[in-house]
Each structure stands twice: as structure tokens, then as C-alpha cells.
Design an enzyme around this catalytic site. Structure first.
Site, short mmCIF file in Angstrom:
data_model
loop_
_atom_site.label_atom_id
_atom_site.label_comp_id
_atom_site.label_asym_id
_atom_site.label_seq_id
_atom_site.Cartn_x
_atom_site.Cartn_y
_atom_site.Cartn_z
CG ASN A 4 6.60 19.39 8.97
OD1 ASN A 4 7.14 19.12 10.24
ND2 ASN A 4 7.10 18.17 8.39
CG HIS B 158 3.07 14.01 8.80
ND1 HIS B 158 3.55 15.67 8.67
CD2 HIS B 158 4.26 13.82 8.50
CE1 HIS B 158 4.54 15.95 8.87
NE2 HIS B 158 5.23 14.47 8.41
CD GLU C 47 0.74 18.40 10.37
OE1 GLU C 47 1.03 19.23 10.27
OE2 GLU C 47 0.94 17.36 8.91
N1 LIG Z 1 12.04 10.95 9.00
C1 LIG Z 1 11.13 12.04 9.02
O1 LIG Z 1 11.18 12.76 9.68
C2 LIG Z 1 9.36 11.65 8.31
C3 LIG Z 1 8.98 12.37 8.92
C4 LIG Z 1 7.65 12.12 8.70
C5 LIG Z 1 7.46 11.51 7.05
N2 LIG Z 1 8.46 11.27 6.71
C6 LIG Z 1 8.00 11.25 5.23
O2 LIG Z 1 8.22 9.81 5.49
C7 LIG Z 1 8.14 9.06 3.98
C8 LIG Z 1 9.48 8.09 4.93
O3 LIG Z 1 10.77 8.58 4.94
P1 LIG Z 1 11.34 7.76 5.68
O4 LIG Z 1 12.28 8.79 6.84
O5 LIG Z 1 11.01 6.44 6.64
O6 LIG Z 1 12.72 7.67 4.46
P2 LIG Z 1 13.66 6.24 4.12
O7 LIG Z 1 14.58 6.72 3.00
O8 LIG Z 1 14.51 5.77 6.11
O9 LIG Z 1 12.55 4.64 3.94
C9 LIG Z 1 12.03 5.18 2.82
C10 LIG Z 1 11.97 3.31 1.96
O10 LIG Z 1 11.02 3.58 1.14
C11 LIG Z 1 11.50 2.65 0.53
N3 LIG Z 1 11.27 2.56 -0.88
C12 LIG Z 1 11.43 3.08 -2.00
N4 LIG Z 1 11.05 2.87 -2.72
C13 LIG Z 1 10.13 2.29 -2.84
C14 LIG Z 1 8.96 1.64 -3.23
N5 LIG Z 1 8.84 2.09 -4.49
N6 LIG Z 1 8.11 0.84 -3.05
C15 LIG Z 1 8.52 0.32 -1.16
N7 LIG Z 1 9.24 0.53 -1.17
C16 LIG Z 1 10.37 1.33 -1.95
C17 LIG Z 1 13.20 2.43 0.48
O11 LIG Z 1 14.09 1.10 0.00
C18 LIG Z 1 13.23 2.93 1.78
O12 LIG Z 1 13.78 1.80 1.91
C19 LIG Z 1 8.73 10.15 3.39
O13 LIG Z 1 7.52 10.46 2.62
C20 LIG Z 1 9.14 11.42 4.03
O14 LIG Z 1 8.63 12.45 3.81
C21 LIG Z 1 9.33 11.17 7.14
#
Ligand SMILES: NC(=O)c1ccc[n+]([C@@H]2O[C@H](COP(=O)([O-])OP(=O)(O)OC[C@H]3O[C@@H](n4cnc5c(N)ncnc54)[C@H](O)[C@@H]3O)[C@@H](O)[C@H]2O)c1
Length: 732
Positions: free
Chosen positions: A522, A472, A484
Site C-alpha cells: 500500500n 495483511h 504481508e
Molecule cells: N476492504 C479492503 O480492501 C481491505 C483490504 C485489506 C485490509 N483491510 C482491513 O481489514 C479491516 C476490515 O476491513 P473491511 O473492509 O472488512 O471492513 P468492514 O466494514 O466490511 O467490516 C468490519 C466489520 O467489523 C465489525 N466490527 C466493528 N467493531 C467490532 C468489534 N468491536 N468486534 C467485532 N466486530 C466489529 C463491523 O460490524 C463490520 O462488520 C480493516 O482494518 C481494513 O483496513 C481492508
């Protein structure tokens, strides 16, 4: 041509003690090799410093030497500075004496009767840098490991073995203040530009070049004797602007520097102000007086709670460097290539970081647009470095070439670790995991970057759940130091160790966390954010809430944090936490209205605050209406009350996490909160803060809040027990 290391090893050992050896070439060029036996690095313990003292007495008597070079025999380390453990444990009454002794030793080095040259390869920091500053000339290798600077401020002290006095005399005032007050270290090129090294030399020929250089100084006057006040002189010619800034404009430079320090530290860190005073009083006067101001300043700092907290943070980081994240006997696997699923905000950031650290990184998304976005986001970060001359064009091109993108799984079979960063939805993550498993070999690892979803449940979809783990990262990936590492019920310890090791190799500080909703950081933020929203709904203005917490030392307030994280993302995380702990983390339905109105935070430029470009300009009054509140309210609760209501629930949740072994120790919890949320380092972390408040007082305040505001404040039995036993969390 022989390498530096071979030359160092070939040199004949000679004279004084075991850390320092003198080799004398036939033409009377002396070379001192610094190599403390049995230690990985050269550093100044009291013993080594005393040894150097005697060694310098011998050297001062050597009338036959024509010049002297100081070089380290340790690979990648010149001198790592003073022994931090000795500083931390110094008896307050003996600090001044100890510092003066170090100054006298370095004074002996500065006053050797022949020209001296430091040949710097590897880390040259703190007391190491001060050693080099006490010599006449400094040559530095172009190795990436060569880092020169004065990070003392980060330990809550100041450079007191001549750093505050000599650096301004050598590099000029603005460059010296930049390094001293920022606790900075510079690579060789930047150190040359800043004016405190004379030459940058290709690493393999450093010693050879230093010898030639030193021979060219045979018979030359010492630089230190050329300065009117007996101190060393600057390494390069001052520009007209510098001359003005250090002359008539000196007062302005100091007052601007003070304003910048206060803005940056909000008055929470005394060390930069003390350092500034030491430089201000000592600059332009006799060196011995300047050194006296260093002693006065550092004596006021050693032993303060801020210094203790910063030093203990340093040791916690050092511990992580040595750990594997799992029980002894389990070793990490080697990782050569990294895959990233999802090229959105996090996936793009993770791929950039992996490539930045030299790993070929392959991104996959279901759409071309985010892939292009991933490349663009990475290029933007590196272009910034290029602009600041922290990277060459060739390096930029090299890093870009490590990134690749695809809409299919081609190339993923060669990735030892694939980090999943797709949508935060269990069914999507499980589907992606299954697809991935069908194309990779049995040794490949699947690391999910999920913020809240249980790793064990994601892994349930896998044919080999032992290879599924949580990794994480925090947003923005290139800035936030914490990762994490979450082990699920079936995660293979070797997999956990590999991800722990990979996180370190990617420049992050990993903390191992048990698989529980919200994991650690979190989860602790849950009641904090929830309470901030409740304070808002009670009529407290958002900027008052944020100001109060920034005043406490958080980098941003909780409502600002909501905007930065994304109100939609936080709402979802809040729902997961509420489902697990409805008593302590209830959600408020008013919140859903914001997301429904497209109020998603900074990314939509529509959140609690207003935005112009990337800049937050002020509260958005219409956010109150969206929450069903009337006109923007006036101040309600005093700041201390706001701080208690927001910080104490975090302390309480931290206690629950420790009780449930979500994290192994309070020190790790403190580290995670500092690196994952920016919890003020000067407070030492959440548990250290609670200990400083006194657990009895914490429990009493929580009970009072419980009676006024409801059961979510009920103190954790763990806290109550510790308080009853008169204990602290750290000494539980
Ligand atoms: N944004 C934050 O602050 C943050 C921080 C830590 C963790 N996260 C976690 O990271 C992950 C991604 O978050 P994000 O903010 O980058 O989201 P985001 O929406 O910016 O990106 C997600 C991406 O995944 C792609 N996607 C969807 N289905 C897919 C598949 N089957 N194969 C390949 N790609 C696919 C989408 O097209 C998109 O580009 C989540 O699990 C989120 O909880 C986010």
C-alpha cells in the site's frame, strides 16, 4: 489390503539405474518404479532423462513382457516435470537439440512393443504429463494431490516433449487447447471428463487396479499403433460437436482461441501464441512433423526476457515454500482453529479461506447482519465451485460446517490464532485486542489485518505484545495471493513464523514486512494512486489513464483500482501515508469531496465509473463535476507519459522501502507487488522493471519530473547511488 505405498516399497529393485527400477510379476507384467534417490520429487534433469533413455532401450528389448505399468514411488508425486533450473540455464544454441532428445526418449516410451499404462498418483505436470501422454492408457488416483496438466505457459515456454502434439490427439482439440493455452492442471475427475485419463481409481487400490487393467490388455494392440498417423488416439469417443469442431470448424476453433489469448494477455505473453501455432500446424498431420513445430516454437521462447522473468518468479515462489519468515532455529506453532474478529468484507473472506483449507473458523461481530453476510459470502464462493463441479455437495456441506459465528467471545479460547478485521480505527482495534486477551490462553496469537495502522501501536494495548502481529490479506481474499506478515517492535519471532506458516497453509504467498505506515504494497501504491488523481485533476480523462496502465500490463488501471478498493478506504489510507511522507505523498483536498457526495466506488455502485450489477460500464461524467472540474476532458498526455508518471514514483518508493529495510530483498518486493497488485509478471516485478529500464534512465526521468512537477519526484538516494555505480537493484 496393502496400500499403494506399501506395494511400491515392497517391489523388488531391479535393473538399470537408480531412478528407474523394473519389477516383473510371474505372468510377465512389468512394473517400472520411478524414484530418484535423494530427491523429494521425481523430475527430469538431463541425467535422469539420459537414464530413462537407456532404460527404455533395455525395455524395448524385453520380448518377454506382456504389458508395462509406470508408477512413482514418491508419495503425492507422479512426475513433477522437467528441471526448471536446467531449462532456465539452457544455452540458446542447444535448446532445440535438448528438446529433440526429450522427444526421442518419449518416442521410445510410446513405441515400446507392448501395451503401457501410467498409474498416476500425485502431481503429473509438464514433462510428467507428457510422459503419461506417451503411454497407451492412463489411470489416475482420486487423491486431491493428483493434478494432471501442462503449466509450461506459466514459465513462458510451451509443452515441447510432445504435449502440444499428443494432447489434442488424445483429448481432442478444444479440451487440449484449454489446458495448453491456460497452463492448466486438472484433478483426476476433470482430466477424465476432458478425455485425457481413462479411469479414475480410489487411491488405495490404484496399483492393484492398474495391474488388473494392464493384464486385460495382454495381447491387445497398442493404442498408439492404432492411430493412422502413428500418434496416440483419443482416450474417449468424441461427441458430434467435437467431431465438427475438429473437422470443418477447426479454423474457427483456432481463431477463437487466438482471440481469447490476445484478450487475456494483451499481446504481452508470446508463449500461448507460439503454443497455439504449434498445435495448429501440427494437428491432423504426422506426429514427427508436429513435434518439429514444438521444437521451433520453444526455441523462440527460451531465453526471452518474458521467460526469464516468469521462471525467476517461479523460483521466488519455490523459495517461499522453504522459508519460515524468520531466522533459522525458530519453528512455527501448530494451528488447529482460527478465530476472526469482524465479519465484514475482509473478515468474512478470511473465515471462508480458513474453512476452505480445513480450519474450523469462528467469526465474531458486534452485529448479526455482517455475520449472516459472512456466511452468505462464503457460501457464494463455494456454490460457484459446486456449479463448476470443482466441489461435491458433501464437500460443500463439510466446509460450511467448519464456519461458525457469534456475537460474543464464546469459543475464542480454543482458537490458536485470531485474525482481527474490525474497523480501521486504532481505538477500536486496541479495545478489541484487550477484550480478546481477557478470554484467551497465553499461547493464543492476535493477527491484525489492518491496512495501515502500526502493529507496534496496536500491540501497545496488549498485556502480552509479543503475541500481536500483522497478517495483511488483500481484497478479495480468495483471489489475491499475497499476505504481508508484519512484525512489530515486540512481536515474538515464533509468532511471526506461525503466521507465515499459516498464510502458506491457507494457500497464500507470505512476505515478511517491517512495521511502517502502509507496510509495503500500500505504501508503494500511495504515490501511484496520488499521481493518478493529480493527472485527473490536470484534465486527463480517467479512461485514458486506466487504459495506459492496463496497456502497461496492470490488471486494472489506478482509477479503476480506486473504485474497487473504495474511495473512502483509499482516502483514509492516503491520509496515513501523507502524514508519514508529506513530500512524496501529498493528498489533494478535492478528493474528500467525492466521499462527501457518497461517491465511494464500486461497493456503492457510484464511483469514478458507472456500474450495472458487477459490471463497469463506462466513465461517470458527473465524477468530474464532483472534483470541481468542467466538462469531461479530451486526451492530454500521451500514454507513455502517463505510464512514466505513474510507474516511476512506484519505483522510487520501492527504493525507499529497500533503503529502510521494509522488506529484505528486491526479489521479495517484486513478488509482493506481483501478488498484491497484479504488477505484470512478465515484467518480473517493479525492481526488475526498473533494472530493465536502466537505473540511470530512471533517475534522469525522475529528475526531469521533479523539475517539472515538484519535489515528490526527487529520486531516492539509494537509486542515485546504484545508478552512479552502474548497478542494478537486483545486483546491488
Ligand atoms: N476492504 C479492503 O480492501 C481491505 C483490504 C485489506 C485490509 N483491510 C482491513 O481489514 C479491516 C476490515 O476491513 P473491511 O473492509 O472488512 O471492513 P468492514 O466494514 O466490511 O467490516 C468490519 C466489520 O467489523 C465489525 N466490527 C466493528 N467493531 C467490532 C468489534 N468491536 N468486534 C467485532 N466486530 C466489529 C463491523 O460490524 C463490520 O462488520 C480493516 O482494518 C481494513 O483496513 C481492508
Amino acid at each position: 489390503m496393502s496400500t499403494v505405498l506399501e506395494e511400491k516399497l515392497a517391489a523388488a529393485p531391479h535393473a538399470a539405474g537408480p531412478s528407474f527400477r523394473l519389477a516383473v510379476e510371474p505372468d510377465a507384467l512389468g512394473i517400472v518404479f520411478f524414484d530418484t534417490p535423494g530427491e523429494k520429487v521425481n523430475k527430469y534433469s538431463g541425467t535422469v532423462l539420459r537414464e530413462l533413455d537407456g532404460f527404455l532401450d533395455d525395455l524395448a528389448r524385453r520380448t518377454d513382457l506382456k504389458a508395462l505399468i509406470l508408477v512413482s514411488s514418491k508419495p503425492d508425486i507422479f512426475i513433477a516435470g522437467a528441471d526448471v533450473a536446467e531449462i532456465a540455464n539452457a544455452e540458446p544454441g542447444l535448446v532445440a537439440e535438448g528438446v529433440r532428445f526429450g522427444q526421442r526418449v518419449f518416442g521410445k516410451l510410446a513405441n515400446l512393443p507392448y501395451p503401457t499404462v501410467a498409474a498416476i498418483d500425485g502431481a503429473c505436470v509438464g514433462g510428467g504429463c507428457e510422459t503419461a501422454l506417451a503411454m497407451d492408457w492412463r489411470l489416475a488416483s482420486d487423491s486431491k494431490k493428483t493434478q494432471i496438466g501442462l503449466p509450461e505457459i506459466k514459465l513462458g515456454i510451451l509443452p515441447a516433449w510432445g504435449g502440444c502434439s499428443r494432447l489434442p490427439r488424445i483429448a481432442g482439440l478444444p479440451a487440449a487447447l484449454d489446458v495448453i493455452l491456460g497452463g492448466k492442471t486438472l484433478d483426476a475427475k476433470r482430466a477424465k471428463r476432458a478425455g485425457f485419463v481413462d479411469e479414475v481409481v480410489p487411491q488405495p487400490i490404484l496399483l492393484e487396479t492398474a495391474k488388473k487393467f494392464a493384464r486385460s490388455k495382454f495381447g491387445s494392440p497398442k493404442r498408439s499403433n492404432a492411430a493412422p498417423d502413428g500418434g496416440p488416439v483419443r482416450a474417449r469417443k468424441a461427441s458430434l460437436q467435437e467431431v465438427l469442431l475438429e473437422g470443418v470448424g477447426k479454423g474457427i476453433v483456432f481463431s477463437k482461441a487466438k482471440a481469447a489469448v490476445l484478450k487475456e494477455t494483451k499481446g504481452h505473453y508470446p508463449a500461448p501464441l507460439e503454443a497455439l501455432e504449434a498445435v495448429r500446424k501440427g494437428y491432423g498431420g504426422p506426429l514427427d512433423k508436429a513435434l518439429g513445430y514444438e521444437v521451433e516454437g520453444v526455441s523462440r521462447l527460451v531465453g526471452t526476457p518474458t521467460m526469464r522473468n516468469l521462471v525467476s518468479l517461479f523460483f521466488r515462489m519455490e523459495e517461499v515454500k522453504k522459508e519460515t519468515g524468520v531466522a533459522a532455529g525458530v519453528a512455527p506453532r501448530r494451528v488447529s482453529r482460527v478465530g476472526v474478529l469482524g465479519a465484514g468484507i475482509m473478515g468474512g473472506g478470511i473465515a471462508q479461506l480458513a474453512a476452505d483449507r480445513g480450519y474450523p473458523a469462528r467469526m465474531k461481530d458486534i452485529k448479526a447482519e455482517p455475520l449472516a453476510g459472512g456466511f452468505a459470502a462464503a457460501a457464494k464462493i463455494w456454490k460457484e465451485k459446486l456449479k463448476k463441479r470443482r466441489m461435491t455437495r458433501a464437500e460443500f456441506a463439510g466446509k460450511m460446517s467448519l464456519l461458525s459465528g457469534t456475537l460474543g467471545y464464546a469459543g475464542f479460547d480454543g482458537c490458536d490464532v485470531t485474525i482481527e478485521a474490525v474497523l480501521e480505527k486504532m481505538s477500536v482495534k486496541q479495545a478489541v485486542l484487550k477484550e480478546w486477551e481477557s478470554v484467551v490462553p497465553a499461547t493464543a496469537i492476535f493477527a491484525s489485518n489492518t491496512s495501515t495502522l502500526p502493529i507496534t501501536e496496536i500491540a501497545a494495548a496488549a498485556a502480552h505484545p509479543g503475541r500481536v502481529v500483522g497478517m495483511h490479506f488483500f481484497n478479495p481474499v480468495h483471489k489475491m495471493p499475497l499476505v504481508e506478515v508484519i512484525y512489530g517492535a515486540k512481536t515474538d519471532p515464533e509468532v511471526t513464523a506461525t503466521i507465515f506458516d499459516l498464510a502458506k497453509r491457507m494457500g497464500k504467498t507470505p512476505v515478511v514486512v517491517k512495521d511502517a505506515p502502509g507496510f509495503l504494497v500500500n505504501r508503494i501504491l500511495g504515490p501511484y494512486i496520488g499521481e493518478a488523481v493529480r493527472l485527473l485533476l490536470e484534465g486527463n480523462p480517467m479512461e485514458e489513464i486506466d487504459k495506459a496502465l492496463r496497456g502497461f500490463g496492470m490488471p486494472v488501471g489506478p482509477i479503476e483500482l480506486l473504485d474497487d478498493v473504495g474511495i473512502d478506504v483509499a482516502t483514509k489510507a492516503g491520509e496515513t501515508l501523507a502524514a508519514a511522507w508529506p513530500e512524496r505523498m501529498p493528498t489533494d483536498p478535492a478528493f474528500g469531496k467525492l466521499v462527501g457526495n457518497g461517491r465511494l466506488g464500486r461497493k456503492a455502485k457510484k464511483g469514478f465509473y458507472l456500474y450495472e450489477g458487477d459490471k463497469r460500464t463506462g466513465p461517470d461524467p458527473s465524477a468530474y463535476a464532483d472534483l470541481g472540474l468542467g466538462a469531461p476532458p479530451g486526451p492530454k498526455a500521451p500514454r507513455e507519459e502517463l505510464v512514466s508518471r505513474l510507474v516511476l514514483p512506484m519505483v522510487n518508493e520501492a527504493a525507499f522501502c529497500l533503503m529502510e529495510n521494509v522488506v529484505s530483498t528486491p526479489s521479495k518486493l517484486d513478488l509482493a507487488m506481483i501478488f498484491g497488485t497484479g504488477f505484470p509478471p512478465f515484467r518480473g516485478g517493479l525492481c526488475a522493471h526498473a533494472d530493465a529500464l536502466g537505473l540511470a534512465a530512471v533517475v534522469e526521468s525522475l529528475r526531469k519530473l521533479e523539475s517539472q512537477k515538484g519535489p515528490r519526484f526527487a529520486p531516492a538516494p539509494y537509486l542515485v547511488d546504484l545508478a552512479r555505480g552502474g548497478k542494478t537493484i537486483h545486483a546491488r
